[in-house]
Design a protein around this motif. Sequence first.
Motif, short mmCIF file in Angstrom:
data_model
loop_
_atom_site.label_atom_id
_atom_site.label_comp_id
_atom_site.label_asym_id
_atom_site.label_seq_id
_atom_site.Cartn_x
_atom_site.Cartn_y
_atom_site.Cartn_z
N ALA A 267 6.72 9.95 0.04
CA ALA A 267 5.51 8.57 0.36
C ALA A 267 5.97 7.43 0.91
O ALA A 267 7.11 7.46 1.76
N VAL A 268 5.01 6.77 1.84
CA VAL A 268 5.55 6.01 2.57
C VAL A 268 4.84 4.47 1.61
O VAL A 268 3.65 4.43 1.69
N LEU A 269 5.26 3.36 1.92
CA LEU A 269 5.23 1.99 0.93
C LEU A 269 5.06 1.33 2.55
O LEU A 269 6.00 0.95 3.83
N LEU A 270 3.88 0.83 2.88
CA LEU A 270 3.17 -0.20 3.60
C LEU A 270 3.17 -2.10 2.80
O LEU A 270 3.25 -1.91 2.21
N ASP A 271 3.76 -2.60 4.37
CA ASP A 271 3.71 -3.58 4.12
C ASP A 271 1.98 -4.48 3.92
O ASP A 271 2.03 -6.02 4.97
N ALA B 59 0.92 -0.93 -0.12
CA ALA B 59 -0.19 -0.23 0.46
C ALA B 59 0.83 1.18 0.27
O ALA B 59 1.70 1.12 0.34
N VAL B 60 0.76 2.43 -0.95
CA VAL B 60 1.51 3.24 -0.88
C VAL B 60 0.72 4.47 -0.55
O VAL B 60 -0.81 4.55 -0.53
N LEU B 61 0.98 5.32 0.54
CA LEU B 61 0.27 6.30 1.67
C LEU B 61 1.14 8.42 0.64
O LEU B 61 2.90 7.66 0.83
#
Length: 767
Positions: free
Chosen positions: A418-422, A367-369
């Motif tokens: 941006a923050v990449l989530l697992d 997921a991307v923030l």
Amino acid sequence: MGRRRAQKRARPGILPVAAALLAVAAVVVWLLVRQDGSVMPGYAGGPVAMLAAFVACRRIGSMIVVARPIRGFWRLFSQSAICVGIGSVGSFVFANNDPGLSPYMAVPTLVGVVMSVLAFFQLPVERRSGLRWTQLILDGATVAVAGALIYWYVVLDMADPSISPVTQTGAAVVGVGALISLVVIGRAAMSPASTVDSVSLRILAVAPLVAVATTVLLIGGGETGRLIISVLGVPVVGAAMALAAYRQQVVLGRPAAAPAAPKARSIYNALPLVAVIATAALVITVSARQLGWHQRVVIIGAVLIAAFVVARQLLGLRANDKLLVGIRRQQAELEHLAMHDPLTGLANRARFGAVLDERLDAHRPAAVLLVDIDDFKMVNDTMGHAIGDQLLYEVALRLRNHSTVNHLPSRLGGDEFAVLLDTDEAGPAEDAAGRILAALAVPFKVGEHQLLANASIGVALAGPGDGGDEVLRNADIAMYAAKAAGKAAWARFEPRMRNEVVNHARLGSELHNAIIRHELFLAYQPVFDIVTGAMSGAEALVRWKHPVRGNVPPGDFIPVAERSGLIVPLGSWVLREACEQLAKWHAEYGSAAIRSINVNVAARQLREAGFVDEVAAVLSDTGLIPANLVLEVTESSVIDGRQVRETLEALHELGVRLALDDFGTGQSSLSLLRAFPVDVLKLDKSFVDGICDGEDRGRLAVAAAVAQLAEYLDLYAVAEGIETAAQLDRLRAMGYRLGQGYYLAKPLPPDEMAALMTQTARTVAAA
């Protein structure tokens, strides 16, 4: 408190290392105080240490902030720890019960060893010429031959007669293999292409050293020595794995620093030389036993000559080693700069995209923030770029502190992060967005300033078949939706948002053509003196008659024009068209014509460097004086930055009157009256709607206060949206002089506006 908790979450875990070291210490204590009896307690440290090693290695293997080779390396080591741990559990269980099962317990241990060897094949290797590969093979062969000779002539000579020849041979083969693995680990630690921390690799070298010690004691050691190595070997290896993983986590926790270049010279370079020296000593020892004096002199001389040649080679390579250190350091710095943002130390767009694509290609959740700082341009314009850069650094630091080890915070460029989530679930992604908003809502101390850096966040979940660019695009769409909803908020992407963007893009293209094809026209809504009934002016309102869609509402195409930049040519056309129309009315109707025309101006127009000159040119071309033009601006555009403020001041000096539209709806209305040159206040329709409602005393009070404020400051007050006679009477009683709305007159085309204008002039003159 929240920040400290976030920092604690992001800090590498020391608990696995502590658990493994405690297991080693417990075994050592047991060996010191043990008496004859069960040996089972001594084997209890192995499973504990290997479990700790598994936790430490698995932690890195699940971190998306690191490159795939590093994750794959430590993931294999975590699996190796599980296998060796299973073997150590078997040793613990069957230590006293069934010694016949002990050989079977070595199977999972051997599988674990194989996995640890495979882990090194996950690491990228530097490009080597045939000569370099030959050198590596010769190093391994040198160590292998020397090790085999030492085992054959020294270790096997000390073998316990009770140990079978098969066991002795197998142990010797394992020992030689362990020596070769030391060469492999050393080369990996020194390789400039290695992505795993070199110190961590050196710590992992404890495992083959333990293997060598185990084989030597198994072949030639006594019963006590074999017991010591059998109960202490696995805990020591587990502690080394946990410590190496912890060291790797510490290095990964320093994103702002470029990775250090591997050293060209290392103790591992000396392994082949040690092998040569050991073999030479063995040759001298054997010759001393079996040969005569003359033969011994020849052999000793040959060994000395070989030692001199080796020493000469080492001295010759020293200068090359220093040169290689500098080259590799520069290479490491360039690789770091290529994947990290130089200002904040976060991953840059290239690395973020690579990690995102990697996860999606592996069918792993993502997921991307997308985090965009609200009104950041105002900080740069009012305080300078140095303060802006410092604020971006502080934002990046807060993002890093509020991200877990499974998140990848990045700076994509400008004020966009941006923050990449697992995860691919809405709940955790939305929770992460909420935490970031809460973290950024706390004021930042930048130099001597306390600054707010609220953000709008777009949340996008990766779906089946989605590519990295598509997920980022979806997050971008959601981020703009969050800004449209009022900023300082998050919005999760939904498919309808993409349709809206497509429709906006299509409408923007059609609007561009509409400007060229003259599909736009102006309607004029009169502004009346609500005391005398005279028409004092009119507001020019743009309308669009689409050849297929019909009449397109301004609420549909004006936002499209602002977002696409078409508001600049559209606003220029409205300004000129309205002024030309007023000039025609003046020429045709003289004193019966209205004296001024109101034109709405967007913030984007005010930021144009030549806007003041454009206004002056239009007034000159149409023959109007500056007082004939009223430019309406909103509160949000007025506070848009230094350039807008300077433009408004220049327009005021030119003589153009400025009206503050939708007055009362913003958060800083009163302060604007002091900071900006304003001539007219236009009370927002939302307050006019409530002035006849006896229960809505708040809006009534605001409406009355605006009239009194305008009178006190010698400004004109205009009430917008008058729709009933009761509203008109109430506003007149409050002291309002000017008003507009559907009750007085709807927006009219030029010919109807001219007819009403002349009729009103005659009626007022007759009265």
